[in-house]
Design a protein around this motif. Structure first.
Motif, PDB file in Angstrom:
ATOM      1  N   PRO A  89      35.533  49.162  20.614  1.00  0.00           N
ATOM      2  CA  PRO A  89      35.717  48.742  22.015  1.00  0.00           C
ATOM      3  C   PRO A  89      36.424  47.394  22.082  1.00  0.00           C
ATOM      4  O   PRO A  89      36.354  46.578  21.141  1.00  0.00           O
ATOM      5  CB  PRO A  89      34.285  48.647  22.543  1.00  0.00           C
ATOM      6  N   PRO A  90      37.117  47.133  23.163  1.00  0.00           N
ATOM      7  CA  PRO A  90      37.731  45.807  23.332  1.00  0.00           C
ATOM      8  C   PRO A  90      36.675  44.729  23.510  1.00  0.00           C
ATOM      9  O   PRO A  90      35.546  44.988  23.948  1.00  0.00           O
ATOM     10  CB  PRO A  90      38.586  45.979  24.589  1.00  0.00           C
ATOM     11  N   THR A  91      37.033  43.520  23.162  1.00  0.00           N
ATOM     12  CA  THR A  91      36.121  42.387  23.276  1.00  0.00           C
ATOM     13  C   THR A  91      36.498  41.537  24.483  1.00  0.00           C
ATOM     14  O   THR A  91      37.626  41.598  24.990  1.00  0.00           O
ATOM     15  CB  THR A  91      36.173  41.535  22.003  1.00  0.00           C
ATOM     16  N   LEU A  92      35.538  40.754  24.928  1.00  0.00           N
ATOM     17  CA  LEU A  92      35.748  39.848  26.053  1.00  0.00           C
ATOM     18  C   LEU A  92      35.914  38.432  25.534  1.00  0.00           C
ATOM     19  O   LEU A  92      35.168  37.979  24.644  1.00  0.00           O
ATOM     20  CB  LEU A  92      34.577  39.924  27.037  1.00  0.00           C
ATOM     21  N   ARG A  93      36.881  37.706  26.093  1.00  0.00           N
ATOM     22  CA  ARG A  93      37.152  36.344  25.661  1.00  0.00           C
ATOM     23  C   ARG A  93      37.234  35.446  26.879  1.00  0.00           C
ATOM     24  O   ARG A  93      37.898  35.783  27.861  1.00  0.00           O
ATOM     25  CB  ARG A  93      38.458  36.291  24.881  1.00  0.00           C
ATOM     26  N   LEU A  94      36.548  34.324  26.810  1.00  0.00           N
ATOM     27  CA  LEU A  94      36.563  33.347  27.894  1.00  0.00           C
ATOM     28  C   LEU A  94      37.631  32.305  27.610  1.00  0.00           C
ATOM     29  O   LEU A  94      37.589  31.619  26.581  1.00  0.00           O
ATOM     30  CB  LEU A  94      35.198  32.669  28.031  1.00  0.00           C
ATOM     31  N   SER A  95      38.601  32.200  28.508  1.00  0.00           N
ATOM     32  CA  SER A  95      39.642  31.182  28.374  1.00  0.00           C
ATOM     33  C   SER A  95      39.396  30.097  29.409  1.00  0.00           C
ATOM     34  O   SER A  95      39.126  30.389  30.581  1.00  0.00           O
ATOM     35  CB  SER A  95      41.020  31.810  28.577  1.00  0.00           C
ATOM     36  N   VAL A  96      39.475  28.845  28.971  1.00  0.00           N
ATOM     37  CA  VAL A  96      39.208  27.690  29.828  1.00  0.00           C
ATOM     38  C   VAL A  96      40.462  26.836  29.876  1.00  0.00           C
ATOM     39  O   VAL A  96      41.029  26.483  28.819  1.00  0.00           O
ATOM     40  CB  VAL A  96      38.010  26.863  29.325  1.00  0.00           C
ATOM     41  N   LEU A  97      40.901  26.508  31.079  1.00  0.00           N
ATOM     42  CA  LEU A  97      42.094  25.687  31.264  1.00  0.00           C
ATOM     43  C   LEU A  97      41.726  24.491  32.132  1.00  0.00           C
ATOM     44  O   LEU A  97      41.212  24.648  33.249  1.00  0.00           O
ATOM     45  CB  LEU A  97      43.204  26.506  31.944  1.00  0.00           C
ATOM     46  N   THR A  98      41.967  23.295  31.605  1.00  0.00           N
ATOM     47  CA  THR A  98      41.731  22.072  32.365  1.00  0.00           C
ATOM     48  C   THR A  98      43.027  21.661  33.048  1.00  0.00           C
ATOM     49  O   THR A  98      44.091  21.652  32.424  1.00  0.00           O
ATOM     50  CB  THR A  98      41.244  20.948  31.437  1.00  0.00           C
ATOM     51  N   PHE A  99      42.931  21.317  34.312  1.00  0.00           N
ATOM     52  CA  PHE A  99      44.136  20.979  35.073  1.00  0.00           C
ATOM     53  C   PHE A  99      43.902  19.707  35.874  1.00  0.00           C
ATOM     54  O   PHE A  99      42.747  19.334  36.176  1.00  0.00           O
ATOM     55  CB  PHE A  99      44.531  22.125  36.010  1.00  0.00           C
ATOM     56  N   GLY A 100      45.010  19.065  36.222  1.00  0.00           N
ATOM     57  CA  GLY A 100      44.943  17.913  37.104  1.00  0.00           C
ATOM     58  C   GLY A 100      45.154  18.301  38.545  1.00  0.00           C
ATOM     59  O   GLY A 100      44.612  17.665  39.456  1.00  0.00           O
ATOM     60  N   GLU A 101      45.970  19.338  38.764  1.00  0.00           N
ATOM     61  CA  GLU A 101      46.201  19.824  40.131  1.00  0.00           C
ATOM     62  C   GLU A 101      46.523  21.310  40.065  1.00  0.00           C
ATOM     63  O   GLU A 101      47.298  21.752  39.209  1.00  0.00           O
ATOM     64  CB  GLU A 101      47.350  19.068  40.798  1.00  0.00           C
ATOM     65  N   ASN A 102      45.918  22.058  40.961  1.00  0.00           N
ATOM     66  CA  ASN A 102      46.127  23.507  41.039  1.00  0.00           C
ATOM     67  C   ASN A 102      45.932  23.923  42.497  1.00  0.00           C
ATOM     68  O   ASN A 102      45.279  23.215  43.275  1.00  0.00           O
ATOM     69  CB  ASN A 102      45.151  24.240  40.122  1.00  0.00           C
ATOM     70  N   SER A 103      46.493  25.050  42.862  1.00  0.00           N
ATOM     71  CA  SER A 103      46.359  25.535  44.236  1.00  0.00           C
ATOM     72  C   SER A 103      45.925  26.988  44.218  1.00  0.00           C
ATOM     73  O   SER A 103      46.310  27.755  43.331  1.00  0.00           O
ATOM     74  CB  SER A 103      47.678  25.390  45.000  1.00  0.00           C
ATOM     75  N   VAL A 104      45.126  27.349  45.208  1.00  0.00           N
ATOM     76  CA  VAL A 104      44.603  28.709  45.342  1.00  0.00           C
ATOM     77  C   VAL A 104      44.876  29.181  46.755  1.00  0.00           C
ATOM     78  O   VAL A 104      44.586  28.464  47.733  1.00  0.00           O
ATOM     79  CB  VAL A 104      43.086  28.765  45.043  1.00  0.00           C
ATOM     80  N   ASP A 105      45.441  30.367  46.864  1.00  0.00           N
ATOM     81  CA  ASP A 105      45.714  30.976  48.168  1.00  0.00           C
ATOM     82  C   ASP A 105      44.435  31.625  48.670  1.00  0.00           C
ATOM     83  O   ASP A 105      43.871  32.507  48.010  1.00  0.00           O
ATOM     84  CB  ASP A 105      46.838  32.011  48.024  1.00  0.00           C
ATOM     85  N   LEU A 106      43.966  31.208  49.855  1.00  0.00           N
ATOM     86  CA  LEU A 106      42.742  31.769  50.433  1.00  0.00           C
ATOM     87  C   LEU A 106      43.002  32.977  51.302  1.00  0.00           C
ATOM     88  O   LEU A 106      42.056  33.591  51.789  1.00  0.00           O
ATOM     89  CB  LEU A 106      42.000  30.707  51.269  1.00  0.00           C
ATOM     90  N   ALA A 107      44.260  33.312  51.546  1.00  0.00           N
ATOM     91  CA  ALA A 107      44.571  34.498  52.348  1.00  0.00           C
ATOM     92  C   ALA A 107      44.276  35.730  51.526  1.00  0.00           C
ATOM     93  O   ALA A 107      44.562  35.787  50.332  1.00  0.00           O
ATOM     94  CB  ALA A 107      46.035  34.485  52.789  1.00  0.00           C
ATOM     95  N   ARG A 108      43.699  36.714  52.191  1.00  0.00           N
ATOM     96  CA  ARG A 108      43.373  37.950  51.499  1.00  0.00           C
ATOM     97  C   ARG A 108      44.649  38.710  51.171  1.00  0.00           C
ATOM     98  O   ARG A 108      45.568  38.772  51.974  1.00  0.00           O
ATOM     99  CB  ARG A 108      42.470  38.812  52.380  1.00  0.00           C
ATOM    100  N   THR A 109      44.684  39.291  49.982  1.00  0.00           N
ATOM    101  CA  THR A 109      45.883  40.024  49.571  1.00  0.00           C
ATOM    102  C   THR A 109      45.598  41.464  49.203  1.00  0.00           C
ATOM    103  O   THR A 109      46.484  42.164  48.759  1.00  0.00           O
ATOM    104  CB  THR A 109      46.504  39.336  48.347  1.00  0.00           C
ATOM    105  N   GLY A 110      44.367  41.933  49.408  1.00  0.00           N
ATOM    106  CA  GLY A 110      44.047  43.298  48.997  1.00  0.00           C
ATOM    107  C   GLY A 110      43.892  44.231  50.165  1.00  0.00           C
ATOM    108  O   GLY A 110      44.831  44.631  50.818  1.00  0.00           O
ATOM    109  N   ARG A 111      42.648  44.577  50.468  1.00  0.00           N
ATOM    110  CA  ARG A 111      42.390  45.607  51.471  1.00  0.00           C
ATOM    111  C   ARG A 111      42.825  45.186  52.854  1.00  0.00           C
ATOM    112  O   ARG A 111      43.240  46.011  53.657  1.00  0.00           O
ATOM    113  CB  ARG A 111      40.894  45.945  51.454  1.00  0.00           C
TER     114      ARG A 111
END
Length: 385
Positions: free
Chosen positions: A227-249
């Motif tokens: 079976p495939p394995t799960l891996r946790l990737s961690v990225l530290t950033f100084g600035e990032n943006s997230v779109d709060l508008a829904r894009t699915g249903r």
């Protein structure tokens, strides 16, 4: 219209307005409780709340007006019979149809109002209601975000802010984004700022971590079935943006309108470019016929009420039998209407039953009011003796 017609019509009209408005207000109050949280907990203005819930009223009136027309007609004529007013009118030479004339006029007015509601106001108001819902859940997500609360923007995006300052700056932010299937993302940030863009609300995060669980396929040469394995990737950033508008249903909801938003012509002849499944095409076709026939039930139910009240004759002990007969008949008709609608939605060959259900009760009630011509009359007791 004679003076007696105006007298009876005034009683019917006043009662119809009072009962319809009162029942619609009661239904509006119970349904609006679903949105009261937007005012109390999410900071939505009361004016927007009233406008949003007020858009539900046309659909309420379209549903309850045929029923209230029946109720008012039946109880008004039963009261006139109990007060001996119908006895006096009959003694003055008025026939059954002359007694029923005010109620028929009121029922025709109610039918016309139902046509306006079903063919114009209900699709327009429901479209505006769906637009408001989309606006609140998507474009106004930044406004509805409250401090110290896990704010769920749909089923796959959750935002938490420990503190929200007056200028809109957020402190202690957590964002869990599961919009990408199989790759959920959790973002922790010290600070964030909300901004509105043409694509929707966006939060700019400062000094944080982006954690994502990724599914990694087994390396080459691994035993079959590994079976495939799960891996946790961690990225530290100084600035990032997230779109709060829904894009699915929600985008699909905005693109594909439901049946209540469509006109009768769109229900009868859907656009082939939409590539609707055959099941939806059958459902839309049946609902288009229901949209055309449902206003006629206002006239049919009123005729049933008049037949129950006028054809039962004078009873010394009140009109309980007429009320029970009329209410029982309309309850059966409502149940048949639901069954016929579901049957026609599955198979359009049963669509004529929708028209029969809407027009048939009025024809039968008119036959009863006319004295049931062709029906064998029972011989009087004295003649039989």
């Amino acid at each position: 219209m004679t003076r007696l017609d105006r007298y009876v019509f005034r009683q019917l009209a006043v009662a119809l307005v009072a009962v319809t408005v009162g029942l619609a207000a009661l239904i509006w109050l119970t349904q609006s409780l679903r949105f009261i949280e937007l005012v109390l907990d999410r900071g939505l203005s009361f004016a927007v709340f009233l406008e949003l819930t007020g858009l539900l009223l046309p659909s309420f009136f379209a549903v309850i007006l045929p029923i209230t027309t029946f109720v008012v007609t039946l109880f008004t004529y039963v009261r006139l019979a109990s007060d001996r007013e119908l006895v006096v009118m009959r003694a003055a030479g008025l026939s059954q149809w002359q007694l029923a004339r005010p109620a028929v006029g009121l029922a025709l007015i109610a039918t016309g109002i139902c046509f306006v509601l079903q063919l114009w106001l209900v699709p327009m108001s429901h479209t505006a209601f769906r637009t408001w819902q989309f606006e609140i859940r998507n474009q106004m997500a930044a406004i509805l975000l409250q401090e110290g609360v896990f704010s769920a923007i749909g089923n796959d995006l959750t935002v938490y802010a420990r503190l929200r300052e007056r200028d809109g700056t957020l402190r202690g932010i957590l964002v869990h984004d599961a919009r990408e299937t199989g790759a959920p993302v959790t973002i922790l940030a010290e600070e964030g700022r909300l901004s509105l863009t043409p694509e929707g609300p966006r939060v700019t995060l400062i000094n944080g971590q982006r954690q994502q669980v990724e599914r990694v396929n087994p390396p080459a040469g691994s035993p079959p079935g590994t079976p495939p394995t799960l891996r946790l990737s961690v990225l530290t950033f100084g600035e990032n943006s997230v779109d709060l508008a829904r894009t699915g249903r929600n985008v699909d909801d905005a693109r594909n309108r439901d049946s209540r938003e469509r006109s009768v012509s769109e229900l009868m002849n859907p656009d082939p470019a939409e590539n609707l499944p055959e099941r939806d095409i059958r459902k839309f076709y049946a609902e288009g016929h229901q949209r055309l026939t449902s206003p006629l039930t206002a006239l049919s139910f009123a005729m049933v009420g008049m037949a129950a009240a006028l054809a039962s004759g004078f009873r010394r002990h009140g009109g309980g039998f007429a009320i029970a007969a009329g209410v029982g008949a309309v309850v059966v008709l409502l149940a048949l209407g639901l069954a016929v609608g579901n049957l026609a939605a599955r198979d359009n060959r049963f669509v004529p039953l929708i028209w029969l259900h809407a027009v048939g009760p009025a024809v039968v009630a008119a036959w009863v009011l006319a004295g049931r011509p062709g029906w064998p009359k029972s011989a009087p007791r004295a003649a039989a003796a």
